[in-house]
Design a protein around this motif. Structure first.
Motif, mmCIF file in Angstrom:
data_model
loop_
_atom_site.group_PDB
_atom_site.id
_atom_site.type_symbol
_atom_site.label_atom_id
_atom_site.label_comp_id
_atom_site.label_asym_id
_atom_site.label_seq_id
_atom_site.Cartn_x
_atom_site.Cartn_y
_atom_site.Cartn_z
ATOM 1 N N LYS A 1 -85.775 -5.854 -58.567
ATOM 2 C CA LYS A 1 -84.498 -5.648 -57.875
ATOM 3 C C LYS A 1 -83.350 -5.532 -58.860
ATOM 4 C CE LYS A 1 -85.355 -7.466 -53.302
ATOM 5 N NZ LYS A 1 -85.652 -8.718 -52.579
ATOM 6 N N ALA A 2 -83.511 -6.143 -60.042
ATOM 7 C CA ALA A 2 -82.455 -6.072 -61.065
ATOM 8 C C ALA A 2 -82.637 -4.854 -61.953
ATOM 9 C CB ALA A 2 -82.453 -7.349 -61.901
ATOM 10 N N GLY A 3 -83.641 -4.018 -61.652
ATOM 11 C CA GLY A 3 -83.814 -2.770 -62.390
ATOM 12 C C GLY A 3 -84.660 -2.881 -63.646
ATOM 13 N N THR A 4 -85.383 -3.995 -63.802
ATOM 14 C CA THR A 4 -86.243 -4.176 -64.976
ATOM 15 C C THR A 4 -87.694 -4.055 -64.535
ATOM 16 O OG1 THR A 4 -84.649 -5.621 -66.026
ATOM 17 C CG2 THR A 4 -86.911 -5.818 -66.793
ATOM 18 N N VAL A 5 -88.359 -2.971 -64.946
ATOM 19 C CA VAL A 5 -89.710 -2.745 -64.416
ATOM 20 C C VAL A 5 -90.788 -2.878 -65.487
ATOM 21 C CG1 VAL A 5 -88.952 -1.286 -62.516
ATOM 22 C CG2 VAL A 5 -89.468 -0.240 -64.738
ATOM 23 N N ASP A 6 -90.399 -3.036 -66.761
ATOM 24 C CA ASP A 6 -91.392 -2.993 -67.842
ATOM 25 C C ASP A 6 -91.529 -4.329 -68.563
ATOM 26 O OD1 ASP A 6 -88.870 -3.002 -68.885
ATOM 27 O OD2 ASP A 6 -89.332 -1.606 -70.525
ATOM 28 N N ARG A 7 -91.082 -5.413 -67.933
ATOM 29 C CA ARG A 7 -91.132 -6.700 -68.615
ATOM 30 C C ARG A 7 -91.656 -7.807 -67.725
ATOM 31 N NH1 ARG A 7 -86.908 -6.225 -73.087
ATOM 32 N NH2 ARG A 7 -86.742 -3.977 -72.980
ATOM 33 N N ILE A 8 -92.155 -8.865 -68.380
ATOM 34 C CA ILE A 8 -92.514 -10.109 -67.694
ATOM 35 C C ILE A 8 -91.570 -11.165 -68.248
ATOM 36 C CG2 ILE A 8 -94.328 -10.587 -69.417
ATOM 37 C CD1 ILE A 8 -95.924 -12.018 -67.210
ATOM 38 N N GLY A 9 -91.224 -12.172 -67.427
ATOM 39 C CA GLY A 9 -90.227 -13.128 -67.911
ATOM 40 C C GLY A 9 -90.546 -14.568 -67.581
ATOM 41 N N TRP A 10 -90.009 -15.465 -68.404
ATOM 42 C CA TRP A 10 -90.020 -16.883 -68.031
ATOM 43 C C TRP A 10 -88.602 -17.398 -67.852
ATOM 44 C CZ3 TRP A 10 -87.237 -19.284 -71.688
ATOM 45 C CH2 TRP A 10 -87.533 -19.226 -73.058
ATOM 46 N N ALA A 11 -88.471 -18.509 -67.142
ATOM 47 C CA ALA A 11 -87.156 -19.108 -66.907
ATOM 48 C C ALA A 11 -87.309 -20.611 -66.814
ATOM 49 C CB ALA A 11 -86.542 -18.564 -65.617
ATOM 50 N N PHE A 12 -86.247 -21.319 -67.169
ATOM 51 C CA PHE A 12 -86.256 -22.778 -66.989
ATOM 52 C C PHE A 12 -84.851 -23.233 -66.605
ATOM 53 C CE2 PHE A 12 -84.835 -22.369 -71.382
ATOM 54 C CZ PHE A 12 -83.816 -23.311 -71.463
ATOM 55 N N GLY A 13 -84.755 -24.447 -66.049
ATOM 56 C CA GLY A 13 -83.453 -25.048 -65.761
ATOM 57 C C GLY A 13 -83.523 -26.535 -66.012
ATOM 58 N N LEU A 14 -82.552 -27.069 -66.746
ATOM 59 C CA LEU A 14 -82.585 -28.512 -67.042
ATOM 60 C C LEU A 14 -81.225 -29.145 -66.810
ATOM 61 C CD1 LEU A 14 -81.053 -28.991 -69.976
ATOM 62 C CD2 LEU A 14 -83.202 -28.126 -70.863
ATOM 63 N N GLY A 15 -81.215 -30.462 -66.679
ATOM 64 C CA GLY A 15 -79.979 -31.207 -66.436
ATOM 65 C C GLY A 15 -79.467 -31.849 -67.713
ATOM 66 N N LEU A 16 -78.210 -31.568 -68.067
ATOM 67 C CA LEU A 16 -77.659 -32.122 -69.310
ATOM 68 C C LEU A 16 -77.440 -33.633 -69.239
ATOM 69 C CD1 LEU A 16 -74.866 -29.693 -70.610
ATOM 70 C CD2 LEU A 16 -77.061 -30.240 -71.668
#
Ligand code: FA5
Ligand code: MG
Length: 416
Positions: free
Chosen positions: A266-281
């Motif tokens: 949906k963001a227009g990126t079709v040729d990549r795989i991704g990771w993500a994380f979120g942490l609390g400071l």
């Protein structure tokens, strides 16, 4: 900006927040205390402990990922507006329309379509659509939640995203030209999304976990005990949480996973795989500096702030309590309204508005339904403690009276 009576200003139909005007409606539930936190930006305040931890995290990612000539791959966004749309905070992350995290009782809404972000992940899709592939988002987040030494309605998060092409994923694999990050006609399993190849997911999982364990080790030392726990997020699959053993407890430090490919598409990126994380400071800073109570981050007392003055963010600092003042308790019991909705978070916000940071904790200690009248009753214990002086029982009683009065007026409850 409104100052004292939210109800009065609601009827005016708009609020100004961070220099912009927003219409209000019957979803509006931000309070003056919460509004007063907007723009404080503790995470970029010089010598603030949250700013030190932010800098350590950024340094770790700069060190871990660099380009051919030694410059950092990650870009850092630490001043994005915390006022976001429900599309950013939820829809762009595939959070379903009926998901409990969208409830009015859990978030601070400016109006039906606008809220104070509940996580920094709210900016993920927009930054990917801008073409970024390695970035960190750092900022204040807002949640209506319980009240105790580890929960505060405003805290700070760091989100990270890394997107990789086929060449990048398999760069260390010999003869990898037959390998692809995608698999056609695949099926979703506990290990992967339908569209991904298992080998690419495993390599990304390894890279992600190595970066995050490396981060924990750079903060807490090489010898920390940690474990990975399977988790669920609507925006990643598979997903995990990292827990660190600290002070005899397993502490949840962060959530992470492989980004849902639908978000990238949906963001227009079709040729990549991704990771993500979120942490609390705050969680990290409380452990790192032995800070016992989350309210202290908002302290303006030099006795607190001066202990963190240093030009070396890696310096070991152990917070020494200036002094610990005694607690005072008061209980409050009331009949819940029968015709209007009631949730505990409404009461917690009201207590915060009146008691401010003098309120250390609120506990629901008893609830029952009257067998004849069917009326429900709640009893809460409110623990008061000032961070900077001794409170007298007399002062506490006065605040407590104001809380009773305001609760009766605003929440339709009947004090018992
Ligand atoms: C999230 O907020 C997800 N957006 C994280 C994420 C991002 C997952 C990207 C996958 C991919 P969660 O609500 O568990 O997840 O919060 C993430 C971290 O924020 C927690 O691990 C914890 O460190 C911190 N945190 C959450 N709630 C609080 C709180 N009330 N007080 C202090 N820290 C908190
Ligand atoms: Mg969590």
């Amino acid at each position: 900006t409104y100052s004292t009576a939210p109800e009065a200003n609601k009827s005016l139909g708009s609020i100004e927040l961070l220099g912009q005007k927003y219409p209000t409606d019957d979803w509006t539930n931000i309070t003056p205390k919460i509004i007063s936190k907007l723009g404080k930006n503790l995470h970029v305040t010089k010598n603030h402990p949250l700013s030190h931890v932010r800098q350590c995290i950024v340094n770790h990612f700069y060190r871990t990922y660099s380009n051919r000539v030694g410059n950092p791959l990650f870009s850092v966004y630490d001043n994005l507006r915390p006022i976001v749309t429900t599309a950013q905070n939820f829809d762009s992350l595939l959070v379903p329309p009926d998901h409990p995290s969208r409830k009015k009782s859990d978030c601070y809404f400016v109006n039906q379509e606008t809220l104070l972000r509940a996580h920094t992940t709210a900016h993920q899709a927009e930054l990917i659509a801008m073409g970024l592939d390695n970035f960190l988002v750092i900022g204040d987040v807002y949640r209506r939640d319980e009240i105790d030494s580890t929960h505060y309605p405003v805290f700070h998060q760091v989100d990270g995203v890394r997107l990789c092409t086929t060449e990048e994923v398999f760069q260390n694999v010999k003869d990898s030209n037959k390998l692809s990050i995608f698999e056609h006609r695949g099926v979703e399993s506990a290990d992967k999304q339908a569209c991904h190849s298992l080998e690419s997911v495993k390599i990304m999982e390894h890279d992600l976990k190595q970066a995050l364990v490396g981060l924990a080790q750079s903060l807490f030392g090489k010898d920390i005990k940690y474990r990975w726990v399977d988790q669920y997020f609507p925006f990643t699959h598979p997903s995990w949480e990292l827990e660190v053993f600290f002070n005899n407890n397993w502490l949840e430090v962060l959530g992470c996973g492989i980004i849902r490919q639908e978000i990238l598409q949906k963001a227009g990126t079709v040729d990549r795989i991704g990771w993500a994380f979120g942490l609390g400071l705050e969680r990290l800073a409380m452990c790192l500096y032995s800070i016992p109570d989350i309210r202290l981050f908002w302290s303006t007392d030099p006795g607190f702030l001066n202990q963190f003055i240093t030009d070396d963010v890696n310096k070991a600092i152990t917070y020494k309590p200036v002094s610990i003042y005694p607690q005072c308790y008061n209980d409050i019991s009331f009949w819940l309204p029968q015709d209007t909705p009631y949730c505990s978070n409404d009461f917690y916000d009201l207590v915060r508005e009146i008691g401010g940071d003098m309120v250390e904790q609120i506990m629901l200690i008893d609830e029952f339904v009257h067998p004849k009248t069917k009326k429900a009753s709640h009893c809460y214990k409110i623990v008061y403690r000032h961070m900077e002086k001794v409170l007298s029982q007399e002062e506490v009683n006065q605040i407590h009276k104001q809380i009773e009065k305001a609760a009766a007026e605003q929440l339709n409850i009947v004090i018992r």
